[in-house]
Design a protein around this motif. Structure first.
Motif, PDB file in Angstrom:
ATOM      1  N   VAL A   1      15.321 -45.507  44.473  1.00 14.90           N
ATOM      2  CA  VAL A   1      16.234 -45.587  45.613  1.00 14.90           C
ATOM      3  C   VAL A   1      17.085 -44.328  45.639  1.00 14.90           C
ATOM      4  CG1 VAL A   1      18.151 -46.836  46.663  1.00 14.90           C
ATOM      5  CG2 VAL A   1      16.346 -48.105  45.514  1.00 14.90           C
ATOM      6  N   GLN A   2      17.300 -43.781  46.836  1.00 13.70           N
ATOM      7  CA  GLN A   2      18.164 -42.617  47.001  1.00 13.70           C
ATOM      8  C   GLN A   2      19.076 -42.853  48.199  1.00 13.70           C
ATOM      9  OE1 GLN A   2      16.184 -38.910  47.941  1.00 13.70           O
ATOM     10  NE2 GLN A   2      17.896 -37.688  47.221  1.00 13.70           N
ATOM     11  N   VAL A   3      20.385 -42.646  48.000  1.00 13.22           N
ATOM     12  CA  VAL A   3      21.365 -42.801  49.072  1.00 13.22           C
ATOM     13  C   VAL A   3      22.237 -41.554  49.115  1.00 13.22           C
ATOM     14  CG1 VAL A   3      23.264 -44.182  49.983  1.00 13.22           C
ATOM     15  CG2 VAL A   3      21.376 -45.317  48.791  1.00 13.22           C
ATOM     16  N   ILE A   4      22.414 -40.976  50.321  1.00  8.21           N
ATOM     17  CA  ILE A   4      23.130 -39.710  50.461  1.00  8.21           C
ATOM     18  C   ILE A   4      24.107 -39.778  51.638  1.00  8.21           C
ATOM     19  CG2 ILE A   4      22.909 -37.214  50.835  1.00  8.21           C
ATOM     20  CD1 ILE A   4      20.049 -37.392  49.824  1.00  8.21           C
ATOM     21  N   GLY A   5      25.341 -39.324  51.420  1.00  9.94           N
ATOM     22  CA  GLY A   5      26.257 -38.962  52.488  1.00  9.94           C
ATOM     23  C   GLY A   5      26.817 -40.080  53.334  1.00  9.94           C
ATOM     24  N   VAL A   6      27.254 -41.199  52.730  1.00  8.41           N
ATOM     25  CA  VAL A   6      27.839 -42.281  53.510  1.00  8.41           C
ATOM     26  C   VAL A   6      29.190 -42.679  52.918  1.00  8.41           C
ATOM     27  CG1 VAL A   6      25.756 -43.269  54.531  1.00  8.41           C
ATOM     28  CG2 VAL A   6      26.372 -43.874  52.191  1.00  8.41           C
ATOM     29  N   THR A   7      30.016 -43.327  53.759  1.00  5.18           N
ATOM     30  CA  THR A   7      31.353 -43.749  53.365  1.00  5.18           C
ATOM     31  C   THR A   7      31.492 -45.249  53.580  1.00  5.18           C
ATOM     32  OG1 THR A   7      32.325 -41.608  53.954  1.00  5.18           O
ATOM     33  CG2 THR A   7      33.820 -43.499  53.838  1.00  5.18           C
ATOM     34  N   GLY A   8      31.967 -45.963  52.546  1.00  8.05           N
ATOM     35  CA  GLY A   8      32.137 -47.406  52.661  1.00  8.05           C
ATOM     36  C   GLY A   8      32.123 -48.047  51.293  1.00  8.05           C
ATOM     37  N   THR A   9      31.603 -49.268  51.230  1.00  2.79           N
ATOM     38  CA  THR A   9      31.438 -49.990  49.976  1.00  2.79           C
ATOM     39  C   THR A   9      29.946 -50.129  49.708  1.00  2.79           C
ATOM     40  OG1 THR A   9      33.489 -51.222  50.312  1.00  2.79           O
ATOM     41  CG2 THR A   9      31.930 -52.119  48.722  1.00  2.79           C
ATOM     42  N   HIS A  10      29.484 -49.652  48.554  1.00  2.00           N
ATOM     43  CA  HIS A  10      28.047 -49.516  48.333  1.00  2.00           C
ATOM     44  C   HIS A  10      27.589 -50.274  47.087  1.00  2.00           C
ATOM     45  CE1 HIS A  10      28.788 -46.321  51.168  1.00  2.00           C
ATOM     46  NE2 HIS A  10      29.498 -45.647  50.273  1.00  2.00           N
ATOM     47  N   GLU A  11      26.449 -50.971  47.226  1.00  2.00           N
ATOM     48  CA  GLU A  11      25.783 -51.620  46.097  1.00  2.00           C
ATOM     49  C   GLU A  11      24.308 -51.230  46.144  1.00  2.00           C
ATOM     50  OE1 GLU A  11      26.435 -55.742  45.496  1.00  2.00           O
ATOM     51  OE2 GLU A  11      28.614 -55.606  45.718  1.00  2.00           O
ATOM     52  N   ILE A  12      23.854 -50.522  45.126  1.00  2.00           N
ATOM     53  CA  ILE A  12      22.523 -49.922  45.130  1.00  2.00           C
ATOM     54  C   ILE A  12      21.835 -50.293  43.825  1.00  2.00           C
ATOM     55  CG2 ILE A  12      21.248 -47.752  45.280  1.00  2.00           C
ATOM     56  CD1 ILE A  12      24.173 -46.752  46.452  1.00  2.00           C
ATOM     57  N   SER A  13      20.596 -50.772  43.905  1.00  2.00           N
ATOM     58  CA  SER A  13      19.917 -51.186  42.680  1.00  2.00           C
ATOM     59  C   SER A  13      18.412 -50.999  42.801  1.00  2.00           C
ATOM     60  CB  SER A  13      20.228 -52.659  42.371  1.00  2.00           C
ATOM     61  OG  SER A  13      19.681 -53.507  43.367  1.00  2.00           O
ATOM     62  N   SER A  14      17.783 -50.836  41.639  1.00  2.00           N
ATOM     63  CA  SER A  14      16.328 -50.780  41.545  1.00  2.00           C
ATOM     64  C   SER A  14      15.896 -51.459  40.252  1.00  2.00           C
ATOM     65  CB  SER A  14      15.820 -49.336  41.561  1.00  2.00           C
ATOM     66  OG  SER A  14      14.423 -49.303  41.298  1.00  2.00           O
ATOM     67  N   SER A  15      14.884 -52.319  40.362  1.00  2.00           N
ATOM     68  CA  SER A  15      14.351 -52.963  39.162  1.00  2.00           C
ATOM     69  C   SER A  15      13.011 -52.365  38.768  1.00  2.00           C
ATOM     70  CB  SER A  15      14.193 -54.473  39.400  1.00  2.00           C
ATOM     71  OG  SER A  15      13.328 -54.719  40.493  1.00  2.00           O
ATOM     72  N   GLY A  16      12.613 -51.314  39.473  1.00  2.00           N
ATOM     73  CA  GLY A  16      11.325 -50.721  39.146  1.00  2.00           C
ATOM     74  C   GLY A  16      11.309 -49.214  39.142  1.00  2.00           C
TER      75      GLY A  16
END
Length: 276
Positions: free
Chosen positions: A57-72
């Motif tokens: 997973v890749q997340v770039i350039g955002v503003t807020g509340t973030h929850e990011i996860s990968s199980s693989g």
């Protein structure tokens, strides 16, 4: 529903929620060389909840509340503002240029953070933890490698059960707690010549040069006050020596060329989410 050879891609919108799902056709026994890659463009002001059960997973350039996860796979985040939680149980977690409190964990690889403003909590049970150029309190622990913390922090806690611990800190105001059961402990405390601290250090060997110190000073034990005392500095290791250096902080001001490159980089920032 978009049909492709070997799988169906379903995209649904329900209010503010968009769900994209790739489903393997029942007649297909295996994926072969087929790969699925989602690329989502969003407004800069956007809280993100992103997860992957089979890839990175890749997340770039955002503003807020973030929850990011990968199980693989791995997780990579850049240029985020706001509270951020990132987790991987199958790979590394890499973060760069974050603003806001940050929570990073990995059970399958290392954790790396470069450039942040806000408090940082980092854990790894599969590799090292590196927090570089931070500005905020830091709490880091590794069960699979060393721990390294550099930057400005009023409070620093670092523990390693599989390697060494290294801290290079300025702005210490509350506490420094460093511990290792798999290697040595090294600390550089900037502005330390004028900083009052309460020292509690113990190892097979303690390397430190002190001025204005009162207390116990031995080869493997140091306990007492520098100047009039102040922030607690606690260090322990069962796998190596302890080294502490107090040094003035050197300030490097950016050149006009560096400032110009930074402005150009900010103008080219894109707000994008990638999952594979």
């Amino acid at each position: 529903v978009y049909k492709r050879q070997g799988y169906d891609l379903e995209v649904e919108k329900n209010g503010l929620v968009i769900t994209a799902t790739a489903k393997r056709k029942s007649s297909v026994r295996r994926w072969g060389n087929t790969g699925i890659y989602f690329s989502v463009l969003v407004p800069r002001e956007m809280s993100c909840s992103v997860s992957s059960h089979g890839g990175s997973v890749q997340v770039i350039g955002v503003t807020g509340t973030h929850e990011i996860s990968s199980s693989g796979g791995s997780v990579k985040i850049e240029d985020l503002s706001g509270s951020t939680k990132a987790k991987s149980s199958g790979g590394s977690v890499k973060a760069q240029n974050l603003s806001g409190d940050t929570h990073l964990t990995s059970s399958g690889g290392s954790v790396t953070l470069e450039k942040s403003r806000g408090n940082v909590f980092a854990r790894s049970s599969g590799g090292s933890v590196h927090l570089l150029d931070i500005h905020g309190d830091a709490d880091a622990e590794s069960n699979g490698g060393g721990v390294k913390i550099e930057g400005e922090a009023g409070l620093v806690r670092a523990e390693s059960h599989g390697g060494s611990v290294h801290a290079d800190i300025y702005g210490l105001a509350e506490e420094m707690h460093l511990q290792s059961s798999g290697g040595g402990v090294k600390a550089m405390i900037r502005n330390g010549n004028d900083l009052g601290v309460d020292l509690d250090l113990q190892s097979t060997k303690v390397n430190i040069e002190l001025e204005n110190f009162s207390g116990l000073l031995d080869q493997n034990r140091v306990k007492g006050r520098v100047i009039d005392g102040g922030s607690p500095v606690y260090m322990r290791t069962s796998g190596g020596s302890i080294s502490v250096v107090f040094e003035e902080r050197k300030v490097n001001f950016p050149s006009p060329a560096d400032e110009k490159n930074l402005q150009a980089s900010e103008e080219l920032q894109r707000n994008i989410i990638h999952t594979t």
